[in-house]
Design an enzyme around this catalytic site. Structure first.
Site, mmCIF file in Angstrom:
data_model
loop_
_atom_site.group_PDB
_atom_site.id
_atom_site.type_symbol
_atom_site.label_atom_id
_atom_site.label_comp_id
_atom_site.label_asym_id
_atom_site.label_seq_id
_atom_site.Cartn_x
_atom_site.Cartn_y
_atom_site.Cartn_z
ATOM 1 N N TRP A 118 -2.595 -9.007 2.854
ATOM 2 C CA TRP A 118 -3.163 -10.047 3.848
ATOM 3 C C TRP A 118 -4.180 -9.352 4.884
ATOM 4 C CZ3 TRP A 118 0.254 -14.656 5.675
ATOM 5 C CH2 TRP A 118 0.831 -14.996 4.607
ATOM 6 N N GLU B 158 -13.785 -1.686 15.610
ATOM 7 C CA GLU B 158 -12.365 -2.706 16.179
ATOM 8 C C GLU B 158 -12.355 -2.368 17.650
ATOM 9 O OE1 GLU B 158 -9.842 -2.834 13.018
ATOM 10 O OE2 GLU B 158 -10.723 -4.343 12.093
ATOM 11 N N THR C 246 0.321 -6.128 2.747
ATOM 12 C CA THR C 246 -0.886 -5.171 2.435
ATOM 13 C C THR C 246 -2.172 -6.172 2.028
ATOM 14 O OG1 THR C 246 0.237 -3.455 1.608
ATOM 15 C CG2 THR C 246 -1.745 -3.643 0.805
ATOM 16 N N HIS D 203 2.785 -9.711 14.688
ATOM 17 C CA HIS D 203 2.055 -9.210 13.897
ATOM 18 C C HIS D 203 2.220 -7.971 13.240
ATOM 19 C CE1 HIS D 203 -2.073 -9.081 12.247
ATOM 20 N NE2 HIS D 203 -2.252 -8.123 12.696
ATOM 21 N N HIS E 215 -0.272 -10.824 17.803
ATOM 22 C CA HIS E 215 -1.644 -11.199 17.785
ATOM 23 C C HIS E 215 -1.915 -12.464 18.723
ATOM 24 C CE1 HIS E 215 -5.637 -12.579 16.304
ATOM 25 N NE2 HIS E 215 -5.867 -11.240 15.612
ATOM 26 N N GLU F 57 4.972 0.472 7.047
ATOM 27 C CA GLU F 57 5.280 -0.265 8.255
ATOM 28 C C GLU F 57 6.732 -0.146 8.346
ATOM 29 O OE1 GLU F 57 3.331 -4.180 8.532
ATOM 30 O OE2 GLU F 57 4.563 -4.606 10.197
ATOM 31 N N ARG G 95 -0.183 -0.040 18.618
ATOM 32 C CA ARG G 95 -0.744 0.288 17.482
ATOM 33 C C ARG G 95 -2.299 0.180 17.471
ATOM 34 N NH1 ARG G 95 -2.550 -2.899 12.084
ATOM 35 N NH2 ARG G 95 -2.595 -4.480 13.794
ATOM 36 N N GLY H 33 -9.246 -6.453 8.469
ATOM 37 C CA GLY H 33 -10.436 -5.843 8.944
ATOM 38 C C GLY H 33 -10.614 -4.543 7.993
ATOM 39 N N ALA I 19 0.917 -1.202 -0.030
ATOM 40 C CA ALA I 19 0.124 -0.103 0.033
ATOM 41 C C ALA I 19 0.713 1.249 -0.009
ATOM 42 C CB ALA I 19 -1.144 0.171 1.147
ATOM 43 N N ALA I 20 2.027 1.273 0.729
ATOM 44 C CA ALA I 20 2.727 2.416 0.924
ATOM 45 C C ALA I 20 3.369 2.756 -0.363
ATOM 46 C CB ALA I 20 4.036 2.468 2.038
ATOM 47 N N LEU J 8 -2.679 0.868 7.882
ATOM 48 C CA LEU J 8 -2.897 1.107 6.350
ATOM 49 C C LEU J 8 -3.195 2.543 6.169
ATOM 50 C CD1 LEU J 8 -5.216 -2.039 5.347
ATOM 51 C CD2 LEU J 8 -2.946 -1.597 4.425
ATOM 52 N N ASP K 33 13.756 -5.664 5.882
ATOM 53 C CA ASP K 33 14.932 -5.361 4.755
ATOM 54 C C ASP K 33 15.149 -3.771 4.788
ATOM 55 O OD1 ASP K 33 14.605 -7.869 4.519
ATOM 56 O OD2 ASP K 33 14.420 -7.760 2.312
ATOM 57 N N ARG L 4 -6.303 -7.371 23.210
ATOM 58 C CA ARG L 4 -5.154 -8.058 22.442
ATOM 59 C C ARG L 4 -3.908 -8.256 23.352
ATOM 60 N NH1 ARG L 4 -3.815 -6.302 16.377
ATOM 61 N NH2 ARG L 4 -6.235 -7.023 15.915
HETATM 62 C C1 LIG Z 1 -2.744 -10.926 8.728
HETATM 63 C C2 LIG Z 1 -2.626 -9.282 8.513
HETATM 64 C C3 LIG Z 1 -4.063 -8.663 8.829
HETATM 65 C C4 LIG Z 1 -3.710 -7.100 8.860
HETATM 66 N N1 LIG Z 1 -4.806 -6.432 8.885
HETATM 67 C C5 LIG Z 1 -4.893 -5.036 8.710
HETATM 68 C C6 LIG Z 1 -5.970 -4.376 8.868
HETATM 69 O O1 LIG Z 1 -7.202 -4.943 8.904
HETATM 70 N N2 LIG Z 1 -5.803 -2.936 8.691
HETATM 71 C C7 LIG Z 1 -4.547 -2.463 9.011
HETATM 72 O O2 LIG Z 1 -4.659 -1.055 8.752
HETATM 73 N N3 LIG Z 1 -3.449 -3.073 8.973
HETATM 74 C C8 LIG Z 1 -3.698 -4.469 8.935
HETATM 75 N N4 LIG Z 1 -2.494 -5.207 8.864
HETATM 76 C C9 LIG Z 1 -1.141 -4.465 8.756
HETATM 77 C C10 LIG Z 1 -1.018 -4.033 7.476
HETATM 78 O O3 LIG Z 1 -1.390 -4.696 6.423
HETATM 79 C C11 LIG Z 1 0.558 -3.552 7.036
HETATM 80 O O4 LIG Z 1 0.877 -2.729 7.968
HETATM 81 C C12 LIG Z 1 0.727 -2.971 5.735
HETATM 82 O O5 LIG Z 1 -0.158 -3.507 4.786
HETATM 83 C C13 LIG Z 1 1.995 -2.562 5.409
HETATM 84 O O6 LIG Z 1 2.147 -2.067 3.967
HETATM 85 P P1 LIG Z 1 3.528 -1.566 3.308
HETATM 86 O O7 LIG Z 1 3.366 -1.168 2.123
HETATM 87 O O8 LIG Z 1 4.040 -0.677 4.291
HETATM 88 O O9 LIG Z 1 4.372 -2.996 3.261
HETATM 89 P P2 LIG Z 1 3.961 -4.546 2.854
HETATM 90 O O10 LIG Z 1 2.426 -4.364 2.112
HETATM 91 O O11 LIG Z 1 4.404 -5.332 3.628
HETATM 92 O O12 LIG Z 1 4.842 -4.490 1.272
HETATM 93 C C14 LIG Z 1 5.994 -4.520 1.307
HETATM 94 C C15 LIG Z 1 6.836 -4.640 0.130
HETATM 95 O O13 LIG Z 1 8.214 -4.367 0.107
HETATM 96 C C16 LIG Z 1 8.829 -5.308 -0.600
HETATM 97 N N5 LIG Z 1 10.209 -5.716 -0.194
HETATM 98 C C17 LIG Z 1 10.446 -5.976 1.091
HETATM 99 N N6 LIG Z 1 11.929 -5.957 1.171
HETATM 100 C C18 LIG Z 1 12.376 -5.794 -0.016
HETATM 101 C C19 LIG Z 1 13.595 -5.858 -0.641
HETATM 102 N N7 LIG Z 1 14.747 -6.075 0.298
HETATM 103 N N8 LIG Z 1 13.976 -5.531 -2.099
HETATM 104 C C20 LIG Z 1 12.692 -5.369 -2.819
HETATM 105 N N9 LIG Z 1 11.343 -5.476 -2.410
HETATM 106 C C21 LIG Z 1 11.439 -5.355 -0.910
HETATM 107 C C22 LIG Z 1 7.695 -6.503 -0.762
HETATM 108 O O14 LIG Z 1 8.221 -7.477 -1.709
HETATM 109 C C23 LIG Z 1 6.419 -5.900 -0.553
HETATM 110 O O15 LIG Z 1 6.216 -5.353 -2.189
HETATM 111 C C24 LIG Z 1 -2.475 -6.374 8.903
HETATM 112 C C25 LIG Z 1 -1.576 -7.559 8.504
HETATM 113 C C26 LIG Z 1 -1.472 -8.842 8.446
HETATM 114 C C27 LIG Z 1 -0.354 -9.320 8.232
#
Ligand SMILES: Cc1cc2nc3c(=O)[nH]c(=O)nc-3n(C[C@H](O)[C@H](O)[C@H](O)COP(=O)(O)OP(=O)(O)OC[C@H]3O[C@@H](n4cnc5c(N)ncnc54)[C@H](O)[C@@H]3O)c2cc1C
Length: 536
Positions: free
Chosen positions: A46, A116, A44, A345, A238, A369, A380, A49, A16-17, A386, A217, A284
């Site tokens: 996964w 929630e 993202t 989590h 969790h 994240e 959190r 909620g 998402a970021a 998200l 990473d 939790r």
């Molecule tokens: C089961 C579960 C349920 C959740 N439910 C919720 C919810 O309902 N609401 C909510 O707000 N949050 C929820 N979260 C938390 C939320 O999903 C995450 O905090 C958020 O999606 C993180 O997004 P991001 O873009 O920071 O990273 P991510 O979505 O984790 O993406 C990381 C990206 O970086 C890439 N990457 C990593 N390291 C490297 C590298 N060395 N080189 C190249 N690419 C790399 C990966 O391949 C991926 O593309 C949940 C998390 C989980 C696990």
């Protein structure tokens, strides 16, 4: 000779970021959005909620701010919290305009909002129980339509390229080395702005709800490049993840407890009354601590969550996914208890950034994240993560667009030197160290901590770091080696942070310091100082 690519902006991470940031850049800036696996491999997808935002007439910015501050146990930066929430409505509107199919309420004119734990009103916008899939698919589709965005999968970042490393002081960050997993060779990508959007580090623990790639990473790379990291001791656990050797990372939603599920010891006895008068409905972190305590006391591999006393149709109607998934592993939840363990989590800490996502290193940004923005404090609030991805990525994109000079000449970067390394002959070293690291992080740096256990972990991590860094210096890099190297650096930072916090607050609970100190401070680690002390 390494293959070299150049873009205006390099975004490492396609969750998402990362995707939000890319989509928010002006069309005249070229950007690479890179994932080490497939484009949707991060957390993202996964998310179940939803996203917390001020969307209901009954809700206010102040109420959402207050709920976030309460969850954060005195450690949130109020300005970051307010900034995030003030921008929440616009961030959701942006997603809606892109076409994310959020659920509508019965009238069909408004969005359906859920509530929630920790939220005082309904404010979670969602797409059934698969919000992450809806967001990830929509953002990816939109990114694929943009000519200025180049999506690359199966490229794993090895390390950042900074002026410091090339002996050109003060020139900041201008790229990264990447292992192209299809060719096995390391390539160079340079850019005027580099963004870490690499997700969290929950894979540092034996049990996690996160996908495999959550190996911290970006945090490790920023740390090695000299950026500060903060509050890494706050890892959210969790309470209930399915415990089965083949069921990697399957969450058993808190709704099972909400609908009357009982937590049981292996002998079938209930135990939550010994920890909290709200029993299974306690928050939790309290439930996670209680389970952890009983598992350690009994030396048990798991405990149990039982909903089988409820009517079969009720269970199947309310928890169809859990019913089906558990059945795949031979567990009929209408007839027997579910084996569960708590699981790492969410990483509340991360690379220190300001409100525009800027880190300490000029040209290097961190969002999602991976970043520490001050929003979460010591714990959190559900579904704020998200939101943080969206708001800070949009802001960082704006900042980059204002600052960047497209086509700026970048310093000459040497290619990756593979002449001194060979293929590793013993993959067992990596597999063994992965297991050892995640096991002792779980046992010694988990939900309930003591100084003695943390010191023990610090010794172990030091030995592992030396071994892994030596391995890294001598052998050709692989995905597993890179992730392990990052995990061991992140584990080191988590342990150091936990040792520095001489109190219990939010997600950090120490038996040696069971109370919170009167004033709350961030744990900020500065690599430069640790190097000067000979600690790194
Ligand atoms: C089961 C579960 C349920 C959740 N439910 C919720 C919810 O309902 N609401 C909510 O707000 N949050 C929820 N979260 C938390 C939320 O999903 C995450 O905090 C958020 O999606 C993180 O997004 P991001 O873009 O920071 O990273 P991510 O979505 O984790 O993406 C990381 C990206 O970086 C890439 N990457 C990593 N390291 C490297 C590298 N060395 N080189 C190249 N690419 C790399 C990966 O391949 C991926 O593309 C949940 C998390 C989980 C696990």
């Amino acid at each position: 000779m390494s293959i070299k690519h150049t873009f205006d902006v390099l975004i490492i991470g396609s969750g998402a970021a990362g995707l939000t940031l890319g989509l928010s850049l002006p069309d005249n800036l070229s950007a690479a959005i890179i994932s080490k696996d497939s484009l949707d491999a991060g957390s993202t997808r996964w998310a179940q909620g939803g996203v917390a935002a001020v969307l209901d007439e009954e809700d206010t910015v102040d109420a959402h701010v207050q709920d976030t501050l309460t969850a954060g146990a005195g450690l949130c930066h109020e300005s970051s919290v307010r900034f995030t929430i003030e921008n929440s409505t616009a961030a959701i509107k942006w997603l809606v305009d892109l076409g994310v199919p959020f659920d509508q309420d019965e009238s069909g004119t408004d969005f359906h909002l859920t509530r929630e734990g920790g939220h005082s009103v309904r404010r979670i916008i969602h797409a059934a129980d698969a919000t992450g899939v809806a967001i990830s698919d929509t953002l990816q589709q939109a990114a694929k339509q943009k000519n200025n965005l180049h999506l690359l999968s199966d490229y794993i970042a090895v390390d950042l390229i900074t002026g410091e490393k090339l002996g050109q002081k003060g020139t900041g960050c201008f790229g990264a080395y990447f292992l192209n997993k299809s060719t096995g060779h390391v390539e160079v990508i340079t850019a005027s702005a580099v963004v870490l959007a690499t997700g969290g580090a929950s894979k540092a623990y034996l049990y996690t709800s996160n996908p495999d790639g959550a190996s911290g990473d970006g945090i490790a790379m920023a740390w090695r490049a000299g950026a500060r990291v903060a509050n890494m001791e706050f890892n959210q656990f969790h309470p209930t993840c399915l415990y089965h050797p083949k069921a990697k990372s399957f969450l058993i939603t808190e709704a099972v407890r909400g609908e009357g599920g009982h937590l049981l010891l292996p002998n079938g006895e209930r135990f939550m009354h010994r920890f909290d008068e709200r029993l299974e409905l306690a928050p939790r972190d309290i439930v996670a601590r209680a389970i952890d305590h009983e598992m350690k006391r009994l030396g048990a591999d798991c405990l149990y969550l039982d909903i089988s006393h409820k009517d079969e149709d009720f269970i199947k109607g309310h928890f169809p996914t859990i019913y089906e998934r558990c059945l795949e592993f031979g567990i009929d939840i209408t007839k027997e208890p579910i084996p569960v363990v708590p699981a790492a989590h969410y990483t509340c800490g991360g690379v220190v950034t300001d409100q525009s996502g800027r880190t300490d290193i000029p040209g290097l940004y961190a969002v999602g994240e991976t970043a520490h923005t001050g929003l979460h404090g010591a714990n959190r609030l559900a579904s704020n993560s998200l939101l943080e991805c969206l708001v800070f990525a949009r802001q960082a994109a704006q900042h980059i667009a204002e600052q960047i000079k497209p086509g700026l000449e970048l310093p000459e970067v040497p290619g990756w030197d593979e002449s001194q390394v060979t293929d590793a002959d013993e993959a067992v070293v990596i597999a063994h160290n992965w297991d050892e690291l995640r096991r002792f992080m779980w046992d010694y740096v988990g939900i309930v901590r003591t100084t003695k256990r943390l010191v023990r972990a610090k010794h172990r991590v030091k030995l592992l770091r030396e071994e892994i860094h030596e391995f890294y210096g001598n052998y050709r890099v692989t995905n597993d080696l890179l992730e392990l190297r990052n995990l061991v650096d992140v584990a080191d930072v988590i342990i150091r942070s936990a040792l520095l916090r001489k109190e219990s607050r939010g997600l950090h609970y120490s038996l040696d310091y069971p109370n919170a100190l009167p004033r709350a401070f961030d744990t900020v680690l500065t690599p430069k100082y640790l190097k000067e002390l000979g600690e790194l």
